[in-house]
Design an enzyme around this catalytic site. Structure first.
Site, PDB file in Angstrom:
ATOM      1  N   HIS A  68      39.923 -30.685 -78.189  1.00 21.64           N
ATOM      2  CA  HIS A  68      40.586 -30.416 -79.476  1.00 21.64           C
ATOM      3  C   HIS A  68      41.907 -31.196 -79.465  1.00 21.64           C
ATOM      4  O   HIS A  68      42.972 -30.662 -79.152  1.00 21.64           O
ATOM      5  CB  HIS A  68      40.835 -28.915 -79.654  1.00 21.64           C
ATOM      6  CG  HIS A  68      41.682 -28.603 -80.858  1.00 21.64           C
ATOM      7  ND1 HIS A  68      41.274 -28.863 -82.143  1.00 21.64           N
ATOM      8  CD2 HIS A  68      42.923 -28.073 -80.969  1.00 21.64           C
ATOM      9  CE1 HIS A  68      42.229 -28.504 -82.983  1.00 21.64           C
ATOM     10  NE2 HIS A  68      43.249 -28.027 -82.295  1.00 21.64           N
ATOM     11  N   ASP A  70      38.012 -28.012 -86.420  1.00 23.56           N
ATOM     12  CA  ASP A  70      37.684 -29.436 -86.551  1.00 23.56           C
ATOM     13  C   ASP A  70      36.315 -29.596 -87.208  1.00 23.56           C
ATOM     14  O   ASP A  70      36.111 -30.468 -88.060  1.00 23.56           O
ATOM     15  CB  ASP A  70      37.682 -30.098 -85.163  1.00 23.56           C
ATOM     16  CG  ASP A  70      38.942 -29.757 -84.389  1.00 23.56           C
ATOM     17  OD1 ASP A  70      40.025 -30.063 -84.899  1.00 23.56           O
ATOM     18  OD2 ASP A  70      38.847 -29.151 -83.306  1.00 23.56           O
TER      19      ASP A  70
HETATM   20  P1  NAD Z   1      53.248 -19.046 -84.241  1.00 20.93           P
HETATM   21  O1  NAD Z   1      54.446 -19.655 -83.560  1.00 20.93           O
HETATM   22  O2  NAD Z   1      53.364 -18.620 -85.664  1.00 20.93           O
HETATM   23  O3  NAD Z   1      52.765 -17.771 -83.416  1.00 20.93           O
HETATM   24  C1  NAD Z   1      52.571 -17.794 -82.046  1.00 20.93           C
HETATM   25  C2  NAD Z   1      52.937 -16.420 -81.532  1.00 20.93           C
HETATM   26  O4  NAD Z   1      52.570 -16.378 -80.150  1.00 20.93           O
HETATM   27  C3  NAD Z   1      54.426 -16.110 -81.612  1.00 20.93           C
HETATM   28  O5  NAD Z   1      54.619 -14.906 -82.365  1.00 20.93           O
HETATM   29  C4  NAD Z   1      54.841 -15.934 -80.146  1.00 20.93           C
HETATM   30  O6  NAD Z   1      55.832 -14.937 -79.975  1.00 20.93           O
HETATM   31  C5  NAD Z   1      53.523 -15.525 -79.520  1.00 20.93           C
HETATM   32  N1  NAD Z   1      53.449 -15.740 -78.065  1.00 20.93           N
HETATM   33  C6  NAD Z   1      53.999 -16.749 -77.333  1.00 20.93           C
HETATM   34  N2  NAD Z   1      53.741 -16.550 -76.038  1.00 20.93           N
HETATM   35  C7  NAD Z   1      53.007 -15.421 -75.929  1.00 20.93           C
HETATM   36  C8  NAD Z   1      52.459 -14.691 -74.849  1.00 20.93           C
HETATM   37  N3  NAD Z   1      52.625 -15.092 -73.579  1.00 20.93           N
HETATM   38  N4  NAD Z   1      51.760 -13.558 -75.107  1.00 20.93           N
HETATM   39  C9  NAD Z   1      51.614 -13.132 -76.362  1.00 20.93           C
HETATM   40  N5  NAD Z   1      52.126 -13.772 -77.448  1.00 20.93           N
HETATM   41  C10 NAD Z   1      52.819 -14.896 -77.227  1.00 20.93           C
HETATM   42  O7  NAD Z   1      52.049 -20.082 -84.010  1.00 20.93           O
HETATM   43  P2  NAD Z   1      50.644 -20.128 -84.760  1.00 20.93           P
HETATM   44  O8  NAD Z   1      50.772 -21.015 -85.955  1.00 20.93           O
HETATM   45  O9  NAD Z   1      50.105 -18.756 -84.925  1.00 20.93           O
HETATM   46  O10 NAD Z   1      49.804 -20.968 -83.686  1.00 20.93           O
HETATM   47  C11 NAD Z   1      49.499 -20.431 -82.424  1.00 20.93           C
HETATM   48  C12 NAD Z   1      48.841 -21.466 -81.542  1.00 20.93           C
HETATM   49  O11 NAD Z   1      47.582 -21.867 -82.092  1.00 20.93           O
HETATM   50  C13 NAD Z   1      49.650 -22.766 -81.361  1.00 20.93           C
HETATM   51  O12 NAD Z   1      49.545 -23.184 -80.008  1.00 20.93           O
HETATM   52  C14 NAD Z   1      48.915 -23.738 -82.264  1.00 20.93           C
HETATM   53  O13 NAD Z   1      49.100 -25.073 -81.858  1.00 20.93           O
HETATM   54  C15 NAD Z   1      47.491 -23.288 -82.048  1.00 20.93           C
HETATM   55  N6  NAD Z   1      46.500 -23.725 -83.039  1.00 20.93           N
HETATM   56  C16 NAD Z   1      45.268 -24.057 -82.572  1.00 20.93           C
HETATM   57  C17 NAD Z   1      44.285 -24.451 -83.450  1.00 20.93           C
HETATM   58  C18 NAD Z   1      42.915 -24.842 -82.967  1.00 20.93           C
HETATM   59  O14 NAD Z   1      42.118 -25.329 -83.777  1.00 20.93           O
HETATM   60  N7  NAD Z   1      42.551 -24.663 -81.709  1.00 20.93           N
HETATM   61  C19 NAD Z   1      44.560 -24.486 -84.828  1.00 20.93           C
HETATM   62  C20 NAD Z   1      45.831 -24.124 -85.280  1.00 20.93           C
HETATM   63  C21 NAD Z   1      46.811 -23.743 -84.367  1.00 20.93           C
HETATM   64  C1  LMR Z   2      45.295 -27.997 -85.662  1.00 30.59           C
HETATM   65  O1  LMR Z   2      44.360 -28.746 -85.376  1.00 30.59           O
HETATM   66  O2  LMR Z   2      45.625 -27.770 -86.839  1.00 30.59           O
HETATM   67  C2  LMR Z   2      46.041 -27.287 -84.561  1.00 30.59           C
HETATM   68  O3  LMR Z   2      45.578 -27.697 -83.301  1.00 30.59           O
HETATM   69  C3  LMR Z   2      47.511 -27.404 -84.696  1.00 30.59           C
HETATM   70  C4  LMR Z   2      47.989 -28.791 -84.354  1.00 30.59           C
HETATM   71  O4  LMR Z   2      48.926 -28.912 -83.568  1.00 30.59           O
HETATM   72  O5  LMR Z   2      47.434 -29.751 -84.896  1.00 30.59           O
END
Ligand code: NAD
Ligand code: LMR
Length: 332
Positions: free
Chosen positions: A191, A163
């Site tokens: 967030h 962010d």
């Molecule tokens: P993705 O679906 O491509 O990958 C997530 C992976 O986590 C999958 O491979 C899944 O099998 C694995 N997983 C699920 N449960 C698990 C567990 N208990 N132990 C280990 N692995 C596990 O998703 P992504 O695009 O990589 O995003 C991951 C997370 O990050 C999502 O929750 C997304 O919303 C979040 N995210 C947060 C931010 C932020 O700014 N904080 C930004 C982008 C995405």
């Molecule tokens: C983001 O800010 O890109 C992540 O938290 C993914 C989402 O769900 O927006």
């Protein structure tokens, strides 16, 4: 090579991890240290990590140490210095027949993951371990994990750096500056769409945003909603949530924690509130942070908030309180 660092990454077969993991061993994030990686996935996909490990070996990263993969988080967590908790379900997908629209919809789906992982981190991670929660809803997942860990010498953070980077980019464009001229971009609160990106205290080419931007209409009607909704905008455009920018933000957070913060500067992440800025104690809240010479991470306490800022920040604090209420059955 001077020493080594052990890093656990969950969700290692996911989108974010594919951009994140190579950067952990590229010699920049942890400097000259050897980096041992412990990659964790759920049993259904853990074998895919064999392919990722092959690629890492084929990439010739001189700083890469031992690399292992497992579906056993407890085993992975032994003596780890860093935990990057990415593993969880993203929004934008259909889960149990329902499209997941808001990060808070993920509370009940992802929250449970962090109880067992928190317990293992508290018992088996190093006592000075740092834990960065990326998986959404990041702040409240970190709250659950920290509570389960029950180890106050470890530092739990939730990621708001993405962010902050997004907000810097919008400010740089608005003020015709280079993004590197924008610093101290604080994300207050959660967030989530209630976050408060602070355009008054940001520093633009050495000047406070309050004097450079001078356009509260733009801040309220354009800047804040653009930053708050940027995650959704990326999901709508890409059909999947931000991945490479999220990985870059995770790396930026690790680097900010591993290096003393320059005088006057700060970085953005959510950390346990000690009551600073009138946030109820214990919430994992987005703050301006600084890293001290000894590696301790502290809240920067000398920022002044306008009445406008306080009213926006309060909305996000209230949301964090209601999320805490919703997961209290998962806490000690
Ligand atoms: P993705 O679906 O491509 O990958 C997530 C992976 O986590 C999958 O491979 C899944 O099998 C694995 N997983 C699920 N449960 C698990 C567990 N208990 N132990 C280990 N692995 C596990 O998703 P992504 O695009 O990589 O995003 C991951 C997370 O990050 C999502 O929750 C997304 O919303 C979040 N995210 C947060 C931010 C932020 O700014 N904080 C930004 C982008 C995405
Ligand atoms: C983001 O800010 O890109 C992540 O938290 C993914 C989402 O769900 O927006």
């Amino acid at each position: 090579m001077s020493s080594s660092v052990k890093v656990v990454v969950t969700g290692a077969a996911g989108q974010i991890a594919y951009s994140l993991i190579p950067r952990l061993v590229d010699g920049k994030t942890f400097g000259n240290r050897k980096v041992d990686l412990s990659l964790v996935e759920i049993p259904q996909v853990v074998n895919k990590l064999e392919g990722l490990v092959m690629e890492l070996e084929d990439s010739y990263f001189p700083n890469m140490g031992d690399v292992s993969y497992t579906d056993n988080f407890e085993e992975a967590s032994k003596d780890a210095d860093w935990f990057l908790l990415v593993g969880s379900i993203p929004r934008g997908i259909v889960y149990n027949g329902k499209k997941i629209e808001e990060r808070s919809d993920l509370l009940s789906i992802n929250g449970g993951i962090f109880v067992d992982q928190g317990k293992a981190i508290g018992a088996h991670g190093k006592d000075d371990a740092k834990i960065l929660v990326v998986g959404n809803p990041a702040n409240t997942n970190a709250l659950i994990g920290k509570d389960a860990a029950n180890n106050n010498s470890q530092t739990w953070l939730a990621m708001t750096m993405l962010d902050s980077n997004r907000a810097k980019s919008v400010i740089a464009k608005k003020t015709n500056n280079n993004i590197s001229d924008v610093s101290n971009m604080i994300i207050w609160g959660n967030h989530s769409p209630t976050m408060y990106p602070d355009a008054e205290n940001v520093i633009i080419s050495g000047q406070p945003g309050s004097s450079v931007i001078n356009d509260m209409g733009w801040i309220e009607s354009d800047f804040i909603p653009i930053v708050q909704q940027r995650g959704k905008a990326v999901i709508d455009a890409r059909g999947a949530s931000s991945a490479t920018s999220a990985a870059k933000a995770a790396i930026d957070t690790v680097i900010a924690c591993e290096n003393t913060t320059k005088q006057g500067d700060s970085f953005s992440a959510a950390i346990t509130s000690d009551g600073s800025y009138e946030v109820p104690e214990g919430l994992i809240c987005g703050y301006p942070l600084i890293t001290l010479d000894d590696g301790t991470i502290e809240i920067k306490r000398d920022i002044s908030l306008s009445d406008f800022a306080k009213s926006k920040f309060k909305i996000s604090i209230d949301e964090l309180l209601s999320e805490r209420e919703a997961v209290k059955h998962l806490m000690r």
